[in-house]
Motif scaffolding. Structure first.
Motif, PDB file in Angstrom:
ATOM      1  N   LEU A 259      -0.005 -44.505 -17.768  1.00 25.31           N
ATOM      2  CA  LEU A 259       1.361 -44.910 -17.455  1.00 25.31           C
ATOM      3  C   LEU A 259       1.852 -45.980 -18.425  1.00 25.31           C
ATOM      4  O   LEU A 259       2.961 -45.888 -18.962  1.00 25.31           O
ATOM      5  CB  LEU A 259       1.422 -45.435 -16.011  1.00 25.31           C
ATOM      6  N   SER A 260       1.034 -46.999 -18.675  1.00 22.73           N
ATOM      7  CA  SER A 260       1.441 -48.112 -19.545  1.00 22.73           C
ATOM      8  C   SER A 260       1.684 -47.626 -20.968  1.00 22.73           C
ATOM      9  O   SER A 260       2.711 -47.957 -21.585  1.00 22.73           O
ATOM     10  CB  SER A 260       0.380 -49.207 -19.534  1.00 22.73           C
ATOM     11  N   SER A 261       0.734 -46.854 -21.510  1.00 24.67           N
ATOM     12  CA  SER A 261       0.895 -46.399 -22.888  1.00 24.67           C
ATOM     13  C   SER A 261       2.046 -45.406 -23.014  1.00 24.67           C
ATOM     14  O   SER A 261       2.756 -45.396 -24.031  1.00 24.67           O
ATOM     15  CB  SER A 261      -0.408 -45.779 -23.402  1.00 24.67           C
ATOM     16  N   ALA A 262       2.261 -44.568 -21.976  1.00 22.77           N
ATOM     17  CA  ALA A 262       3.384 -43.620 -22.022  1.00 22.77           C
ATOM     18  C   ALA A 262       4.715 -44.358 -22.004  1.00 22.77           C
ATOM     19  O   ALA A 262       5.635 -44.026 -22.771  1.00 22.77           O
ATOM     20  CB  ALA A 262       3.300 -42.643 -20.851  1.00 22.77           C
ATOM     21  N   PHE A 263       4.854 -45.356 -21.125  1.00 22.91           N
ATOM     22  CA  PHE A 263       6.071 -46.167 -21.108  1.00 22.91           C
ATOM     23  C   PHE A 263       6.277 -46.850 -22.461  1.00 22.91           C
ATOM     24  O   PHE A 263       7.387 -46.862 -23.014  1.00 22.91           O
ATOM     25  CB  PHE A 263       5.993 -47.221 -19.999  1.00 22.91           C
ATOM     26  N   GLY A 264       5.198 -47.434 -22.986  1.00 20.57           N
ATOM     27  CA  GLY A 264       5.304 -48.135 -24.258  1.00 20.57           C
ATOM     28  C   GLY A 264       5.729 -47.217 -25.385  1.00 20.57           C
ATOM     29  O   GLY A 264       6.571 -47.583 -26.220  1.00 20.57           O
ATOM     30  N   PHE A 265       5.183 -45.992 -25.405  1.00 19.50           N
ATOM     31  CA  PHE A 265       5.516 -45.067 -26.487  1.00 19.50           C
ATOM     32  C   PHE A 265       6.950 -44.559 -26.365  1.00 19.50           C
ATOM     33  O   PHE A 265       7.649 -44.399 -27.380  1.00 19.50           O
ATOM     34  CB  PHE A 265       4.540 -43.886 -26.487  1.00 19.50           C
ATOM     35  N   GLN A 266       7.408 -44.296 -25.136  1.00 17.99           N
ATOM     36  CA  GLN A 266       8.790 -43.855 -24.941  1.00 17.99           C
ATOM     37  C   GLN A 266       9.773 -44.934 -25.402  1.00 17.99           C
ATOM     38  O   GLN A 266      10.780 -44.641 -26.057  1.00 17.99           O
ATOM     39  CB  GLN A 266       9.030 -43.517 -23.470  1.00 17.99           C
ATOM     40  N   MET A 267       9.485 -46.175 -25.064  1.00 18.35           N
ATOM     41  CA  MET A 267      10.344 -47.283 -25.498  1.00 18.35           C
ATOM     42  C   MET A 267      10.315 -47.425 -27.012  1.00 18.35           C
ATOM     43  O   MET A 267      11.341 -47.664 -27.660  1.00 18.35           O
ATOM     44  CB  MET A 267       9.896 -48.573 -24.816  1.00 18.35           C
ATOM     45  N   LEU A 268       9.121 -47.292 -27.581  1.00 19.37           N
ATOM     46  CA  LEU A 268       8.975 -47.368 -29.039  1.00 19.37           C
ATOM     47  C   LEU A 268       9.817 -46.296 -29.723  1.00 19.37           C
ATOM     48  O   LEU A 268      10.497 -46.573 -30.719  1.00 19.37           O
ATOM     49  CB  LEU A 268       7.501 -47.193 -29.400  1.00 19.37           C
ATOM     50  N   SER A 269       9.794 -45.066 -29.199  1.00 24.91           N
ATOM     51  CA  SER A 269      10.520 -43.956 -29.824  1.00 24.91           C
ATOM     52  C   SER A 269      12.014 -44.228 -29.890  1.00 24.91           C
ATOM     53  O   SER A 269      12.669 -43.965 -30.909  1.00 24.91           O
ATOM     54  CB  SER A 269      10.241 -42.660 -29.051  1.00 24.91           C
ATOM     55  N   VAL A 270      12.574 -44.768 -28.793  1.00 31.03           N
ATOM     56  CA  VAL A 270      14.005 -45.077 -28.766  1.00 31.03           C
ATOM     57  C   VAL A 270      14.338 -46.197 -29.760  1.00 31.03           C
ATOM     58  O   VAL A 270      15.304 -46.109 -30.525  1.00 31.03           O
ATOM     59  CB  VAL A 270      14.440 -45.476 -27.343  1.00 31.03           C
ATOM     60  N   ALA A 271      13.525 -47.249 -29.756  1.00 32.80           N
ATOM     61  CA  ALA A 271      13.789 -48.397 -30.626  1.00 32.80           C
ATOM     62  C   ALA A 271      13.681 -48.008 -32.097  1.00 32.80           C
ATOM     63  O   ALA A 271      14.506 -48.435 -32.926  1.00 32.80           O
ATOM     64  CB  ALA A 271      12.812 -49.528 -30.298  1.00 32.80           C
ATOM     65  N   VAL A 272      12.683 -47.211 -32.437  1.00 33.43           N
ATOM     66  CA  VAL A 272      12.511 -46.784 -33.824  1.00 33.43           C
ATOM     67  C   VAL A 272      13.711 -45.958 -34.280  1.00 33.43           C
ATOM     68  O   VAL A 272      14.245 -46.173 -35.384  1.00 33.43           O
ATOM     69  CB  VAL A 272      11.200 -45.965 -33.962  1.00 33.43           C
ATOM     70  N   GLY A 273      14.139 -45.009 -33.457  1.00 34.14           N
ATOM     71  CA  GLY A 273      15.283 -44.183 -33.830  1.00 34.14           C
ATOM     72  C   GLY A 273      16.534 -45.003 -34.076  1.00 34.14           C
ATOM     73  O   GLY A 273      17.253 -44.806 -35.067  1.00 34.14           O
TER      74      GLY A 273
END
Length: 410
Positions: free
Chosen positions: A28-42
């Motif tokens: 859950l933690s890593s999935a949330f972190g990666f989803q947030m990362l994807s939006v911020a990077v874009g």
């Protein structure tokens, strides 16, 4: 029974397995972190470059390592302690996130440096995925595995719904804030892993050669149940890619704005999330093969309803049902693959499955776009729905062993 009470009941049935909950926190933690990362990077890459092509490069930077490194990653997952693989790969992703935080804070990042860090994260995530997914069957007994898969899927669905929204909200404070919280979530994931007691018995050390790299492919080809469910998933996703065309449906057919598009994008995930709550409470004990085929057929019918709908609310219901049907088939497929695969092969089989998933997602969007350009969005989606139903009929005939399957574990 409500979805909340379903989750509570499932949690009680899994309470005796603390290792599973540490695993779930990690996921859950890593999935949330990666989803947030994807939006911020874009957002940051587009701010820096102003070029839509750069957004496509972000997807390419993640797709290339996920496909090219899948087979080596699967081999490593069967030859090295899987918890250690996940700890090392997530720690390296965490370091890359800290570099994004520092680079953003000091204004040192260009879009090319961000793409390089995204590629590096993609490399480590390629090795993380088969190791992490292969751990779950060893954390709970076989009879509890379907419920554990449903609870696990509910966490991933929550991350896919709330993660991008949270990442976009945090980006209001700048990329440092978004990357910083993403790094914090990865750190929580790593800490949860340190206390996870997981025994991975490596049966025989094998060199990384072509024979061993393709062992997962040979294993799948020799087992009709695994080959059938994995290939069914490939073609169903490839043909049923209605979500790739949602902007067209929202603007030109349903005549709604960005808020409507947001609802349309969320509807499948909400349907999948609520169905995962139900599956976490209710074990599928009979006629699992027929239920799986019926669920994929329901996915195709829901796709057809969405394609022909001109009403926003009917379209939302169709997409909600589409997500729910997909979750049922996904849990059954996942349980069958895990239960039919011995532990010493799970990494390589999971890696081959990940190639199927990543390829079908990317090619499905491409196929939908090409058909939409030639036939229009409605025509392309109708063909996808009909194609899914044809695939279900063909697979029921080609794989009678799946159609006749009564229980997940036989």
């Amino acid at each position: 029974m409500s979805a909340i009470s379903d989750v509570a009941a499932a949690s009680a049935s899994l309470k005796a397995y603390p290792a599973f909950w540490r695993y779930w926190i990690t996921r859950l933690s890593s999935a949330f972190g990666f989803q947030m990362l994807s939006v911020a990077v874009g957002w940051q890459v587009y701010e820096l470059s102003g070029d839509p092509f750069s957004l496509g490069l972000i997807g390419l930077a993640q797709f290339i390592p996920s496909v090219l490194l899948a087979l080596p990653a699967g081999h490593v997952a069967d030859q090295v302690h899987r918890r250690n693989i996940v700890m090392v790969t997530q720690s390296c992703q965490w370091i890359a996130l800290l570099l994004l935080v520092g680079g953003s804070w000091f204004g040192l990042l260009s879009e090319y440096w961000i793409l390089l860090l995204v590629f590096i994260i993609g490399v480590f995530k390629a090795f993380e995925f088969p190791a992490l997914k292969s751990m779950l069957p060893a954390l709970v007994p076989d009879e509890v595995l379907p419920r554990a898969l449903a609870v696990d899927s509910s966490g991933i669905q929550m991350a896919s719904i709330a993660g991008p929204a949270l990442g976009g909200l945090l980006y209001i404070g700048g990329p440092v804030v978004a990357y910083g919280l993403s790094a914090m979530l990865y750190l929580i994931s790593i800490i949860a892993l340190t206390g996870l007691h997981y025994r991975h018995q490596i049966h025989k050390k094998q060199p990384m050669n072509l024979d061993n790299l393709f062992a997962g492919v040979r294993f799948i080809r020799a087992r009709p149940v695994i080959l059938g469910v994995i290939s069914l998933d490939l073609f169903a996703v490839l043909l049923g890619g209605a979500t790739a065309l949602l902007p067209i449906f929202a603007k030109d057919i349903l005549h709604t704005g960005p808020w409507g598009l947001g609802l349309l994008r969320a509807a499948p995930a909400v349907g999948a999330l609520l169905m995962s709550f139900w599956l976490a409470r209710h074990t599928l004990e009979r006629k699992v093969g027929k239920i799986m085929f019926a669920s994929v057929a329901g996915f195709g019918v829901a796709t057809l309803v969405f394609a022909l709908s001109t009403n926003l609310y009917l379209s939302l219901i169709a997409l909600f049902a589409l997500g729910a049907f997909d979750m049922v088939s996904m849990v059954i497929r996942g349980a069958l693959v895990q239960l039919e695969t011995p532990d010493e092969m799970r990494g390589r089989v999971t890696a081959v499955n990940s190639i199927f998933i990543n390829t079908s997602n990317q090619l499905g969007e491409f196929e939908s776009g090409m058909l939409a350009a030639a036939l229009g969005a409605v025509g392309a989606t109708v063909i996808g729905g009909v194609g899914t139903l044809v695939v279900v009929a063909a697979w029921m005939w080609m794989f009678p062993v799946i159609r006749q399957r009564e229980k997940l574990k036989e």
